[in-house]
Write an enzyme that holds these catalytic residues in place. Structure first.
Site: not given
Length: 367
Positions: A10, A12, A114, A141, A182, A203, A317
């Site tokens: 993961h 971003d 996500e 999420h 999540h 993650h 992450d």
């Protein structure tokens, strides 16, 4: 330790480009050091990143129909990054393609959505996202959705609805990995019961080591071998350090009390200057603690002890968080982790499983 390839679960970067550079991909030359980012090509090479799931994240408080559009824009961002840097990134859609790209010296690049809010409760949208190359969907999420409970949602932990189970079954059918980072503990259990293919936690870290709702309980880690899935340990300070978790919770309470938005929102927020000053004063009076490499190692070793060496990986992450553990230079940090584990007696074979081999197996089992 630079010989150990990494398949990270993961990153971003696409969201960081959207939020910090107004989605202007051409304004970001990833061939040079990017001080506003955790990710650039030199640091990816230093870190030994051979394959990457790029998150196409949009906030979970976004209206679902708008979230579908924004997700398509995020997919476009990743594709444009790959087009802009063809010497570094190669978009792939299977484990065989990923291995071939790695052999060519490219960073095998895959897409992960996500949050289930991004399909607007539509199997047709889910299938369309898969056709665009999306290889995993994180079921939620930070907020609950109509068919699944979030680990940090406002409602009771209702688990997966019947439609949520149908989503999991359809993901199995079309080759989209079920990602359980999540989600609530009941959704974890329900998805493991519903999925005929290996799941992933892209993650997350270990709930027993740091009691944060985003982490994985031992009872779930114990089920991964039977499923064939993988827990990709993350480096988020609030997930790996109790002190950081407590500070993060108090910070969120202070922001809420002052009417300030959380870390994930779309576009400029209307923020009261007086509230911002008060929050700055609160931060000065309550300096944030830092997480350490030892904190990260504790989670990796606990995940190995409970789930086994075949069922762990790494999901940093990066660029989805502001703070990093001490001495972590963004995506260049992975050799620090491998070196520390080698010092604790991990074999090269075990490090290779942690780094990329386990993730490639889960990908192949979902192809």
């Amino acid at each position: 330790m630079n010989t150990i390839p990494v398949f990270d679960g993961h990153n971003d970067l696409a969201w960081a480009i959207r939020s910090k550079f107004h989605n202007n991909v051409s304004a970001v030359d990833l061939h040079s050091h990017q001080p506003r980012l955790h990710t650039d090509i030199p640091r990816l090479r230093t870190g030994g990143v051979a394959a990457q799931f790029w998150s196409v994240f949009v906030p979970s408080d976004m209206a679902p129909a708008k979230a579908v559009t924004a997700t398509l824009e995020q997919i476009d961002t990743v594709r444009r990054l790959a087009d802009q840097h063809p010497d570094a990134f190669e978009l792939v859609d299977s484990a065989a393609q990923a291995r071939a790209a790695i052999d060519r010296g490219r960073i095998a690049s895959l897409l992960g959505i996500e949050g289930g809010h991004c399909i607007d409760s539509s199997l047709g949208v889910l299938r369309s996202m898969r056709r665009l190359g999306v290889r995993y969907l994180t079921l939620t999420h930070n907020d609950d959705i109509p068919w699944a409970s979030s680990a940090t949602g406002a409602g009771p932990d209702a688990g997966l609805s019947e439609f949520g189970r149908e989503v999991v079954r359809e993901m199995n059918r079309i080759g989209m990995i079920v990602d359980l980072s999540h989600v609530s503990p009941q959704v974890m259990d329900d998805a493991l019961a519903a999925s005929a293919r290996p799941v992933m936690f892209s993650h997350s870290s270990c709930r027993t080591v740091t009691d944060h709702p985003r982490n994985i309980p031992d009872a779930v880690l114990e089920r991964l071998p039977a499923n064939g899935g993988i827990a990709m340990v993350t480096f988020v300070p609030a997930f790996v350090s109790e002190a950081c978790a407590e500070h993060k919770a108090h910070s969120a309470e202070a922001r809420s009390r002052l009417g300030l938005p959380d870390d994930f929102h779309e576009g400029p927020a209307e923020e009261d200057p007086e509230a911002l000053r008060e929050f700055a004063d609160w931060q000065a009076a309550h300096p944030a603690p830092t997480a350490t490499l030892d904190d990260v190692i504790a989670h990796i070793e606990h995940a190995r002890e409970v789930a086994g060496i075949e069922h762990i990986g790494l999901g940093g992450d990066f660029d989805g968080i502001e703070e990093l553990p001490e001495d972590f230079d963004g995506v260049a940090a992975y050799p620090l982790v491998f070196r520390a584990l080698a010092d604790r007696g991990w074999s090269e074979a075990d490090l290779r499983k942690l780094g990329a081999e386990n993730a490639l197996r889960v990908l192949a089992d979902n192809d």
